[in-house]
Design an enzyme around this catalytic site. Structure first.
Site, mmCIF file in Angstrom:
data_model
loop_
_atom_site.group_PDB
_atom_site.id
_atom_site.type_symbol
_atom_site.label_atom_id
_atom_site.label_comp_id
_atom_site.label_asym_id
_atom_site.label_seq_id
_atom_site.Cartn_x
_atom_site.Cartn_y
_atom_site.Cartn_z
ATOM 1 N N LYS A 99 0.833 -1.203 0.000
ATOM 2 C CA LYS A 99 0.000 0.000 0.000
ATOM 3 C C LYS A 99 0.874 1.264 0.000
ATOM 4 C CE LYS A 99 -2.603 1.104 3.607
ATOM 5 N NZ LYS A 99 -3.557 0.949 4.700
ATOM 6 N N LYS B 94 19.035 -17.528 -26.856
ATOM 7 C CA LYS B 94 17.760 -17.419 -26.139
ATOM 8 C C LYS B 94 16.644 -17.023 -27.084
ATOM 9 C CE LYS B 94 16.453 -13.475 -24.013
ATOM 10 N NZ LYS B 94 15.912 -12.603 -25.075
ATOM 11 N N HIS C 155 14.296 -12.552 -17.741
ATOM 12 C CA HIS C 155 14.193 -11.394 -18.629
ATOM 13 C C HIS C 155 13.619 -10.218 -17.854
ATOM 14 C CE1 HIS C 155 13.206 -8.792 -21.963
ATOM 15 N NE2 HIS C 155 14.104 -9.486 -22.646
ATOM 16 N N GLY D 64 20.863 -3.466 -27.639
ATOM 17 C CA GLY D 64 21.662 -2.649 -28.558
ATOM 18 C C GLY D 64 23.157 -2.919 -28.458
ATOM 19 N N GLY E 263 20.205 -7.754 -32.463
ATOM 20 C CA GLY E 263 20.527 -6.996 -33.678
ATOM 21 C C GLY E 263 22.022 -6.934 -33.960
#
Ligand code: 1AE
Length: 408
Positions: free
Chosen positions: A97, A172, A263, A336, A359
């Protein structure tokens, strides 16, 4: 009432911003999140409730922020006997809370052995993952399957083969890979492991495959066991979407005999605000290790989803610090990442990390296998104290990667 002996208390640290009386605020948290009210209780009830009462450990004013609000650190001690030994109890009873009560951020949790002793922690950790791969003395290299959705099993197995040929240690799934009817979970694991063997015949290298564990939470442990029976050698879990307790139960299950990779999806909803939420080293460091993650992905300071360098180092510190009875987890700075960033990652974290790219591998002008080889050359250079420019003279793949993405 005197100061308690903190070995049976969980101490939470909060960063607060405001203009009120911080001592009063701290006192109201200590009471409100434990026994509810104190001074109104009759003496007999106070005696009965004493062991459950929270205590203010300290209130430290830190100065004024740009908006004229005063900043302060409040430390509150909560009796361990108020908690069941699980992360849902830990988070609800220290910040449930309270997380909605103004400008307050949970920035620390000191957990005594009387609490952490109930958590087995990572089953394999850094050394266990290294042993499974037979790789020591250098950072590991991981490739992320990109474009998983909509591909069939054979196509994904071929993509796996290309990644493995490049010399990566782990592959992965992308974390968004839920809708996998074209490449069902167990069939995909079997096909990718065959692809790993095919690549190993050429490279001599073992590769672990972390398949994304998905589905209803009531079925996830059974699914993990089916994966292990199908030969899976690692698993990936979106821990924050499922909850830390799901990871805890998977990691503690003796039948799930493979490393689990966490992850960080959704973590950005928790840590980035300076005034609200839960700090990154807690969300992605301490709590992930407590729940039993063997490897933890988080944004690197240098890539596309940047995080402050100091925060990334603090996450890695939580994952790797020596702690009695617990294995150390692999930090996996991500997002990245390309070969030109390897020297900086190596300078920050040394050998015990996993260098991870999607990438930065698949975007190589000569394809995924060449992308992997460029990273392998960059890692070898970092370990041997060579510059990337020097290493590129004997690695055409690295030379092309540096021409595309930069790095020296
Ligand atoms: C911080 C998580 C990074 C991640 O999951 C991911 O897919 C990265 O992909 P690339 O390396 O940025 O393409």
């Amino acid at each position: 009432m005197g100061k308690p002996d903190l070995q049976d208390y969980i101490v939470a640290t909060y960063l607060v911003h405001g203009r009120g009386d911080f001592h009063k605020k701290a006192q109201s948290i200590a009471v409100g999140l434990t026994v509810g009210s104190w001074t109104d209780l009759p003496a007999e009830k106070q005696e009965q409730m004493k062991k459950h009462l929270g205590h203010v450990v300290s209130v430290e004013e830190l100065g004024t922020d740009d908006q004229g609000s005063v900043k302060a650190l409040l430390k509150i001690a909560y009796p361990v006997c108020n908690f069941t030994p699980d992360i849902p109890a830990l988070l609800t009873c220290t910040f449930g809370k309270l997380s909605m009560d103004g400008a307050i951020k949970l920035v620390g949790l000191d957990l005594p052995l009387s609490f952490t002793g109930h958590f087995p922690g990572p089953k394999y950790g850094i050394e266990g993952v290294r042993q499974r791969l037979g790789v020591h003395g250098r950072p590991l290299l991981m490739s992320i399957f990109k474009s998983c959705i909509g591909y069939d099993t054979d196509t994904l197995a071929e993509h796996f083969y290309q990644q493995a040929l490049g010399g990566v240690d782990l592959v992965k799934d992308d974390e968004i890979f839920f809708a996998d009817t074209e490449a069902p979970f167990e069939k995909r694991i079997e096909a990718c492991l065959r692809a790993a063997e095919r690549a190993a015949a050429e490279t001599g290298k073992k590769v672990l495959y972390a398949a994304n564990l998905t589905g209803p939470v009531t079925e996830i442990a059974d699914k993990a066991k089916r994966a292990v029976n199908a030969g899976a050698n690692a698993l990936l879990l979106n821990v924050l979407a499922y909850g830390y307790d799901v990871l805890h139960r998977l990691a503690a299950d003796p039948e799930i005999r493979v490393p689990i990779m966490a992850h960080p999806a959704l973590a950005g909803a928790l840590y980035p605000s300076p005034q609200y939420g839960i700090s990154a080293p807690l969300v992605l460091g301490k709590l992930m290790r407590l729940a039993g993650a063997d490897l933890v992905l988080y944004p690197s300071p240098y890539g596309s989803v940047a995080m402050e360098r100091a925060e990334t180092l603090a996450i890695a510190n939580e994952l790797r610090r020596e702690q009695a009875g617990w294995k150390r987890s692999f930090p996996v700075p991500s997002a990245g990442i390309h070969p030109g960033l390897v020297p900086r990652l190596y300078e920050d974290l040394g050998n015990d990390q996993v260098i991870n790219a999607g990438g930065g591998i698949h975007g190589h002008p000569d394809g995924s296998a060449a992308g992997g080889r460029a990273f392998v050359a960059a890692i070898e250079a970092a370990v041997n104290g060579k510059s990337l420019t020097e290493a590129a003279t004997s690695s055409p793949e690295l030379a092309k990667a540096l021409a595309l993405w930069g790095g020296k």
